[in-house]
Design an enzyme around this catalytic site. Sequence first.
Site, PDB file in Angstrom:
ATOM      1  N   ASP A 227      -0.530  -0.763  -4.915  1.00  0.00           N
ATOM      2  CA  ASP A 227      -1.309  -0.056  -5.523  1.00  0.00           C
ATOM      3  C   ASP A 227      -1.400   1.329  -6.023  1.00  0.00           C
ATOM      4  O   ASP A 227      -1.910   1.520  -6.718  1.00  0.00           O
ATOM      5  CB  ASP A 227      -2.320   0.151  -4.506  1.00  0.00           C
ATOM      6  CG  ASP A 227      -2.371   1.144  -3.338  1.00  0.00           C
ATOM      7  OD1 ASP A 227      -0.832   1.034  -2.963  1.00  0.00           O
ATOM      8  OD2 ASP A 227      -3.071   0.909  -2.769  1.00  0.00           O
TER       9      ASP A 227
ATOM     10  N   ARG B 273      -6.987  -1.368  -6.306  1.00  0.00           N
ATOM     11  CA  ARG B 273      -7.657  -2.618  -6.013  1.00  0.00           C
ATOM     12  C   ARG B 273      -8.915  -2.742  -7.259  1.00  0.00           C
ATOM     13  O   ARG B 273      -9.213  -4.117  -7.245  1.00  0.00           O
ATOM     14  CB  ARG B 273      -7.798  -2.264  -4.633  1.00  0.00           C
ATOM     15  CG  ARG B 273      -7.048  -2.157  -3.575  1.00  0.00           C
ATOM     16  CD  ARG B 273      -7.080  -1.062  -2.110  1.00  0.00           C
ATOM     17  NE  ARG B 273      -6.370  -1.168  -1.656  1.00  0.00           N
ATOM     18  CZ  ARG B 273      -5.149  -1.507  -1.120  1.00  0.00           C
ATOM     19  NH1 ARG B 273      -4.991  -2.952  -0.463  1.00  0.00           N
ATOM     20  NH2 ARG B 273      -3.794  -0.780  -1.359  1.00  0.00           N
TER      21      ARG B 273
ATOM     22  N   LYS C  16       2.314   9.414  -5.571  1.00  0.00           N
ATOM     23  CA  LYS C  16       0.486   9.442  -5.342  1.00  0.00           C
ATOM     24  C   LYS C  16      -0.441  10.518  -5.901  1.00  0.00           C
ATOM     25  O   LYS C  16      -0.174  11.084  -5.535  1.00  0.00           O
ATOM     26  CB  LYS C  16       0.023   8.880  -3.771  1.00  0.00           C
ATOM     27  CG  LYS C  16      -1.241   8.644  -3.205  1.00  0.00           C
ATOM     28  CD  LYS C  16      -1.010   8.339  -1.686  1.00  0.00           C
ATOM     29  CE  LYS C  16      -2.495   7.740  -1.724  1.00  0.00           C
ATOM     30  NZ  LYS C  16      -3.194   7.207   0.012  1.00  0.00           N
TER      31      LYS C  16
ATOM     32  N   ASP D 160       0.849  -1.265  -0.155  1.00  0.00           N
ATOM     33  CA  ASP D 160      -0.327  -0.231   0.161  1.00  0.00           C
ATOM     34  C   ASP D 160       0.920   1.668   0.404  1.00  0.00           C
ATOM     35  O   ASP D 160       1.635   1.585   0.829  1.00  0.00           O
ATOM     36  CB  ASP D 160      -0.781  -0.168   1.490  1.00  0.00           C
ATOM     37  CG  ASP D 160      -2.032   1.124   1.236  1.00  0.00           C
ATOM     38  OD1 ASP D 160      -1.941   1.913   0.251  1.00  0.00           O
ATOM     39  OD2 ASP D 160      -2.863   1.623   2.319  1.00  0.00           O
ATOM     40  N   ASP D 161       0.522   1.843  -0.998  1.00  0.00           N
ATOM     41  CA  ASP D 161       1.929   3.415  -1.285  1.00  0.00           C
ATOM     42  C   ASP D 161       2.736   2.843  -1.422  1.00  0.00           C
ATOM     43  O   ASP D 161       3.806   3.937  -0.364  1.00  0.00           O
ATOM     44  CB  ASP D 161       1.285   4.431   0.166  1.00  0.00           C
ATOM     45  CG  ASP D 161      -0.162   5.175   0.069  1.00  0.00           C
ATOM     46  OD1 ASP D 161      -1.207   4.237  -0.695  1.00  0.00           O
ATOM     47  OD2 ASP D 161      -0.371   5.990   0.715  1.00  0.00           O
TER      48      ASP D 161
ATOM     49  N   HIS E 219     -10.582  -2.511   1.609  1.00  0.00           N
ATOM     50  CA  HIS E 219     -11.161  -0.368   0.357  1.00  0.00           C
ATOM     51  C   HIS E 219     -12.135  -1.053  -0.378  1.00  0.00           C
ATOM     52  O   HIS E 219     -11.916  -0.641  -1.268  1.00  0.00           O
ATOM     53  CB  HIS E 219      -9.700  -0.157   0.325  1.00  0.00           C
ATOM     54  CG  HIS E 219      -9.801   1.077   0.316  1.00  0.00           C
ATOM     55  ND1 HIS E 219      -8.579   2.735   0.130  1.00  0.00           N
ATOM     56  CD2 HIS E 219     -10.995   2.331   0.760  1.00  0.00           C
ATOM     57  CE1 HIS E 219      -9.180   3.941   1.260  1.00  0.00           C
ATOM     58  NE2 HIS E 219     -10.479   3.398   1.375  1.00  0.00           N
TER      59      HIS E 219
ATOM     60  N   HIS F 262       1.210   2.472   3.842  1.00  0.00           N
ATOM     61  CA  HIS F 262       0.759   3.308   3.627  1.00  0.00           C
ATOM     62  C   HIS F 262       0.659   4.473   5.487  1.00  0.00           C
ATOM     63  O   HIS F 262       0.635   3.929   6.580  1.00  0.00           O
ATOM     64  CB  HIS F 262      -0.636   3.044   4.290  1.00  0.00           C
ATOM     65  CG  HIS F 262      -1.690   3.998   3.435  1.00  0.00           C
ATOM     66  ND1 HIS F 262      -2.150   4.582   4.524  1.00  0.00           N
ATOM     67  CD2 HIS F 262      -2.736   4.307   2.781  1.00  0.00           C
ATOM     68  CE1 HIS F 262      -3.100   5.742   4.074  1.00  0.00           C
ATOM     69  NE2 HIS F 262      -3.514   5.145   2.768  1.00  0.00           N
TER      70      HIS F 262
ATOM     71  N   LYS G 105      -6.115  -4.897   3.661  1.00  0.00           N
ATOM     72  CA  LYS G 105      -6.639  -4.094   4.219  1.00  0.00           C
ATOM     73  C   LYS G 105      -7.888  -3.930   2.467  1.00  0.00           C
ATOM     74  O   LYS G 105      -7.206  -4.123   0.960  1.00  0.00           O
ATOM     75  CB  LYS G 105      -6.537  -2.835   3.060  1.00  0.00           C
ATOM     76  CG  LYS G 105      -6.869  -1.626   2.819  1.00  0.00           C
ATOM     77  CD  LYS G 105      -5.440  -0.180   2.392  1.00  0.00           C
ATOM     78  CE  LYS G 105      -6.231   0.718   1.793  1.00  0.00           C
ATOM     79  NZ  LYS G 105      -5.274   1.870   2.004  1.00  0.00           N
TER      80      LYS G 105
ATOM     81  N   CYS H  19      -5.871   4.259  -3.687  1.00  0.00           N
ATOM     82  CA  CYS H  19      -6.227   3.060  -3.043  1.00  0.00           C
ATOM     83  C   CYS H  19      -7.407   2.200  -4.225  1.00  0.00           C
ATOM     84  O   CYS H  19      -7.245   0.695  -4.490  1.00  0.00           O
ATOM     85  CB  CYS H  19      -6.391   2.854  -1.730  1.00  0.00           C
ATOM     86  SG  CYS H  19      -5.263   3.292  -1.007  1.00  0.00           S
TER      87      CYS H  19
END
Length: 500
Positions: free
Chosen positions: A282, A74, A303, A30-31, A126, A230, A124, A70
């Site tokens: 992601d 996803r 991002k 994530d990130d 999301h 993240h 996660k 995100c």
Amino acid sequence: MDFRRLAYLILCTFGACSASKPNFVLLFADDLGFGDLGCYGHPSSLTPNLDRLAAAGLRFTDFYSTCPVCSPSRAALLTGRYQTRSGIYPGVFYPGSIGGLPLNETTIAEVLKTQGYATAIMGKWHLGYGAKGKFLPTKQGFDEYLGIPYSHDMGPCHNLTCFPPDIKCFGYCDPGVVTVPVVHNDNIKQQPANFLELEKAYSDFGTNFIINSVKNKQPFFLYYPSHHTHYPQYAGSGAAGRSLRGPFGDALLELDDTIGNLMSTLAQTGAINNTLVFFASDNGPELMRMSRGGSSGLLKCGKGTTYEGGMREPAIAYWHGIIKPGVTHELASTLDILPTMAGLAGATLPPVMLDGFDMTDILFKHGKSKREAMMYYPISPNKTYGLFAVRLGTYKAHFYTEGAIHSATTPDQDCPGSASLKAHDPPLIFDLEADPSERYPLPLKDRPDVQAVLEQIKNVKAQFEATMVFGESQVLKGSDPNLEPCCNPDCSPKPTCCHC
Ligand SMILES: *[C@@H]1O[C@H](CO)[C@@H](O)[C@H](O)[C@H]1NC(C)=O
Ligand SMILES: *[C@@H]1O[C@H](CO)[C@@H](O)[C@H](O)[C@H]1NC(C)=O
Ligand SMILES: *[C@@H]1O[C@H](CO)[C@@H](O)[C@H](O)[C@H]1NC(C)=O
Ligand SMILES: *[C@@H]1O[C@H](CO)[C@@H](O)[C@H](O)[C@H]1NC(C)=O
């Protein structure tokens, strides 16, 4: 590749797999940016397990997610379709979001279920929670789920304790909503989440899932979308303080430890030779968090933007004895994972407009990609503006550029939110092989070769956009505080009484 394995893959391609269909472990950070792993050049990250997978597997240099945030990213990973088709825009879901990934979208888990796979997800999600959890993973083909159903900063995390335990986390996230829950299948198991023990819970859940699937002689699909790295970073006692890189490095190390546990479980259960492990991220790093924001390495911005730093990601494919070690510069995307896994499992593709391509030539032969282009939609796409950028072969043309708050604090003035939307006519065009940092737009004047490339890109863009039917936005359905997950649904006053 040995003959039996090859014969098996061929049989699979024709839909006649034997009982030993391959297993899949899909790891999704994530990130985490292009420059964040040691095997992508970061000097102080500690990721021995990912580095081992990269050394013994295939490392991608030109791998893309479909969105610089995100939820859309996803959605595209799990459906093999750009997020605009499924309506996962603009931006992301919140704890009280009314919408979610539409239940009529077909996920990788649903594709594999048709072939008798055991399916599980930890981490996660999301892609929506909704009334009574109607958008949870158990409604989209996953047998089991353990995790926080959205970003772990979507709650009052100023009290989220990190190691050492007396130090509060950096920043304060989203006050005024419920504390983040840990959901098991359809039920809230813990609220607020105990972050210091969360990773161990994931590791145990994942290893048990592998052990049980092997015991039951069932092929399996484990999807691990990690909360790491993240913001706000956290790490339990096993990883805290162990990296050279501070809280970001510790969070990354904790993810890496879990990957190590999954790999040794695959080895111990004998599943290792029959399992494709795929790792990606992601979207790019959240540069506004400064030294806790991650790194896009030599790529521009991060991002939230459609520059390379927003969507070009580290990616590794590993399959013991099947994938030869190496590095590939072929163009590939998260969109390609669904068709690849479907093909290997002998499943038919869902009868919808797919945007992914089978990657097996890249994986097994170090061959050419079937993908020629990558499309870049902004966080808030719409029909009027359409694509912000298109990559065709090694060339990328920007039709629009815009900075993002998530990419603030960099010296590059094109990255932060203050860099407002700019239309480019003619588009800015870069050769990403000669200039991966998108610094030097190619001149069009007196360059018929560049003009020809631009014409080609415009054609590809027009053809693609003619196929794009925007799904109804699921995010614009809005939020209802009553839908925020609460372990004690009838309590008051909310949100503080949601505490179990
Ligand atoms: C799902 O249902 C919606 C609403 O009926 C429809 O617009 C959409 O095209 C469907 N999507 C798929 C993938 O079938
Ligand atoms: C955070 O800590 C403060 C002071 O210790 C306390 O008053 C507050 O209720 C806590 N908030 C949450 C969400 O636990
Ligand atoms: C996996 O393959 C290797 C050879 O590459 C072999 O030595 C090993 O025994 C195999 N493991 C299992 C569990 O089949
Ligand atoms: C379309 O998107 C652009 C860029 O995000 C935005 O500036 C514009 O207002 C949007 N237009 C519509 C009609 O939503």
